[in-house]
Design an enzyme around this catalytic site. Structure first.
Site, PDB file in Angstrom:
ATOM      1  N   ASN A  93       0.810  -1.240   0.000  1.00 23.62           N
ATOM      2  CA  ASN A  93       0.000   0.000   0.000  1.00 23.62           C
ATOM      3  C   ASN A  93       0.832   1.274   0.000  1.00 23.62           C
ATOM      4  O   ASN A  93       0.455   2.264  -0.614  1.00 23.62           O
ATOM      5  CB  ASN A  93      -1.016  -0.019   1.149  1.00 23.62           C
TER       6      ASN A  93
ATOM      7  N   GLY B 161       2.173  -5.869   7.433  1.00 22.72           N
ATOM      8  CA  GLY B 161       1.231  -6.529   6.526  1.00 22.72           C
ATOM      9  C   GLY B 161      -0.007  -6.947   7.294  1.00 22.72           C
ATOM     10  O   GLY B 161      -0.322  -6.378   8.345  1.00 22.72           O
TER      11      GLY B 161
ATOM     12  N   THR C  28      -2.791  -9.174   9.510  1.00 25.07           N
ATOM     13  CA  THR C  28      -2.717  -9.871  10.805  1.00 25.07           C
ATOM     14  C   THR C  28      -2.527 -11.377  10.620  1.00 25.07           C
ATOM     15  O   THR C  28      -1.744 -12.004  11.333  1.00 25.07           O
ATOM     16  CB  THR C  28      -3.985  -9.542  11.628  1.00 25.07           C
TER      17      THR C  28
ATOM     18  N   THR D 283      -1.029 -12.916   8.137  1.00 25.65           N
ATOM     19  CA  THR D 283       0.362 -13.180   7.738  1.00 25.65           C
ATOM     20  C   THR D 283       1.278 -13.024   8.952  1.00 25.65           C
ATOM     21  O   THR D 283       2.219 -13.810   9.132  1.00 25.65           O
ATOM     22  CB  THR D 283       0.813 -12.208   6.621  1.00 25.65           C
TER      23      THR D 283
ATOM     24  N   GLU E 253       3.764  -5.079  12.410  1.00 25.77           N
ATOM     25  CA  GLU E 253       2.823  -3.968  12.207  1.00 25.77           C
ATOM     26  C   GLU E 253       1.696  -4.512  11.343  1.00 25.77           C
ATOM     27  O   GLU E 253       1.900  -4.777  10.154  1.00 25.77           O
ATOM     28  CB  GLU E 253       3.520  -2.798  11.499  1.00 25.77           C
TER      29      GLU E 253
ATOM     30  N   CYS F   1      -3.345   1.613   6.379  1.00 25.84           N
ATOM     31  CA  CYS F   1      -3.711   0.907   7.614  1.00 25.84           C
ATOM     32  C   CYS F   1      -4.302   1.862   8.640  1.00 25.84           C
ATOM     33  O   CYS F   1      -5.012   1.440   9.538  1.00 25.84           O
ATOM     34  CB  CYS F   1      -2.489   0.210   8.185  1.00 25.84           C
TER      35      CYS F   1
ATOM     36  N   GLU G 221       7.586   0.770  16.138  1.00 26.68           N
ATOM     37  CA  GLU G 221       8.596   1.334  15.247  1.00 26.68           C
ATOM     38  C   GLU G 221       8.766   2.811  15.598  1.00 26.68           C
ATOM     39  O   GLU G 221       8.100   3.327  16.491  1.00 26.68           O
ATOM     40  CB  GLU G 221       8.163   1.171  13.790  1.00 26.68           C
TER      41      GLU G 221
END
Ligand code: NAP
Length: 480
Positions: A150, A226, A228, A230, A248, A282, A461
């Site tokens: 994205n 990416g 949840t 994954t 994340e 997101c 992060e």
């Protein structure tokens, strides 16, 4: 048709299998490039190059690493227009957005960590109690960075920059759907003087390349952004190997609107927080909670403003929404509109594919969509849609707004609109989200922690948090 290559040990190389994946331009539906579908042998070659480079890179002074990161930022900045065109072509997002947000932010990510590493405390001494403790932050070694489609270069650089700044070597993988700017980053890194093997970019699918990175025994940490699901898969592989993990993940963010807010500012920002990047951020506020005394006023004004948005060719200056990332994703998002109707929702506007004439006739466009009349606990209001679809939910009290806001598995971000600072802060305090914006959206100070609560992620992060993730503290205790 262009054929992309991996960037391993400072060289552009073909995947060992010679297998490639088609790269589509979402705005046209046409294939325009082929990207490597790398396998575990390619990943291993990249890991060995990174491990070899680590010896020297980890001894570079913070100042020397900083200079190279600034040179990478300079290289991207010089080609900002070109990079924005690549990003828009790969994602379908409006070119103006790639030019004003994506690529400038990638430049800022490199610059920010180039500067921040110089302020980061890598050595400290604690005396007393009959001993002297020397605490040193050591780089981890080879780390893996995996990013989504994205915000491709924006999020790839958000991981790579702190990892390199802290003295690690990286094996990175962008999404197979959006490999192009990461491919071009290799050339910039070489020109900036980044030593061979310090950054390796291996292209391919999540199943092949991604899982080869997460399972590689010599990779010490995985920084992943990416979905949840994954994230869960990656945890299963990485956790038993005791790799450090930064995840994340997805969100279903509430945008809470109180009657006492500045209506015009709220409305203008809510349009952005709902539909920027086709809703494929997101942090977009996909559940709009509105105090019932202004529900009708908000609904009518929001629908009217949404109806004035232009869905079209990403290259046109007046385009507000470009194409969705893929045919499959468009179908998934349209599927959620059908589900919402089945669940008793009313589509107030949108809900359909948009046909754009000319070169974009085969593109994956969709109308911005507003739905109301749904319960807060239905699937449409619980599952991440990740497209230009928002729902409206009325509430009658602060307590009810908080309950609805916290009622999903996610906890990434939230927005609160109110002219009463005490109330806004009281509500923000009670919301389970890694970031809560009051009377604004997407305002970011890169020094602050960024990440999600609950199933939206693990770890943070940004700023010191990112540098600490990519380092391991070691204490040497000497008797005095
Ligand atoms: P995704 O399908 O989870 O993929 C993300 C990355 O992981 C891609 O590079 C993907 O490769 C790779 N991957 C897939 N399966 C893998 C596996 N088994 N092992 C290792 N890597 C694997 O997510 P997406 O569809 O690209 O992105 C959308 C999601 O990202 C949304 O849920 C969104 O909320 C979330 N997101 C979160 C944040 C945040 O900061 N919290 C920011 C942006 C996006 P391929 O694509 O090549 O298969």
């Amino acid at each position: 048709m262009e054929t992309l290559a991996n960037y391993i040990n400072g060289e552009f190389t073909a995947p060992s299998s010679r297998n490639y994946l088609d790269v589509f331009e979402p705005a046209t539906g046409q294939i325009y490039a082929q990207t490597p579908d790398s396998n575990s042998a390619d990943v291993d070659t990249a890991v060995q190059a990174a491990a070899h480079a680590f010896g020297a890179w980890s001894t570079f002074s913070a100042n020397d690493r900083s200079k190279i990161l600034h040179a990478i930022a300079d290289g991207i900045e010089k080609r900002l227009d070109e990079f924005a065109e690549f990003e828009s072509r790969d994602t379908g997002k409006p070119l103006a957005l790639a030019k004003s947000v994506d690529i400038p932010r990638a430049v800022t990510n490199f610059r920010f960590f180039a500067d921040h590493i110089l302020e980061f405390e890598t050595e400290s001494i604690l005396g007393g109690n009959g001993s002297k403790n020397k605490i040193v932050q050591k780089p981890l070694g080879v780390v893996g960075c995996i990013s989504p489609w994205n915000l491709p270069l924006y999020l790839f650089s958000w991981k790579i920059a702190p990892a390199l700044a802290a003295g690690n070597c990286v094996v990175g993988k962008p999404s197979e759907l959006t490999p192009y700017t990461a491919f071009k980053l290799g050339t910039i890194c070489t020109e900036a003087g980044l030593p061979k093997g310090v950054l390796n970019i291996v292209h391919g699918s999540g199943q092949n390349t991604g899982s080869a990175i997460t399972s590689h025994s010599e990779i010490k940490a995985i920084s992943f952004t990416g979905g949840t699901k994954t994230g869960e898969t990656i945890s299963r592989t990485a956790a038993p190997q005791f790799k450090k993990l930064s995840l994340e993940l997805g969100g279903k963010n509430p945008n809470i609107i109180f009657a006492d807010c500045d209506f015009d500012t709220m409305l203008a920002t809510t349009i952005k927080s709902s539909f920027s990047n086709q809703g494929e951020i997101c942090l977009c506020g996909s559940r709009i909670l509105v105090e019932d005394s202004i529900y009708e006023r908000f609904r009518d004004a929001f629908v009217e403003k949404t109806n004035s948005l232009i869905v079209g060719d990403p290259n046109e200056n007046n385009t507000d929404l470009g194409a969705l990332i893929s045919k499959g994703h468009l179908e998934k998002v349209l599927g959620y509109v059908a589900l919402a109707e089945k669940e008793g929702g009313t589509v107030l506007t949108g809900g359909e594919k948009t046909l754009v004439n000319g070169r974009c006739a085969g593109g994956y466009f969709m109308e911005p969509t507003i739905i109301d009349g749904l319960s807060a606990d239905c699937r449409t209001n619980q599952e991440e849609i990740f497209g230009p679809v928002v729902t409206l939910i009325p509430f009658s009290s602060e307590a009810e707004a908080v309950t609805i806001a916290n009622s999903t598995q996610y906890g990434l971000a939230a927005t609160v609109w109110s002219g009463a600072p005490e109330k806004a802060n009281r509500v923000a305090e009670q919301i389970d989200a890694g970031i809560v914006w009051i009377n604004c959206w997407m305002v970011r100070d890169l020094r602050t922690p960024f990440g999600g609560m609950k199933n939206s992620g693990l770890g943070r992060e940004g700023g010191d948090e990112a540098l600490r993730f990519f380092a391991e503290p070691k204490n040497v205790c000497t008797a005095e």
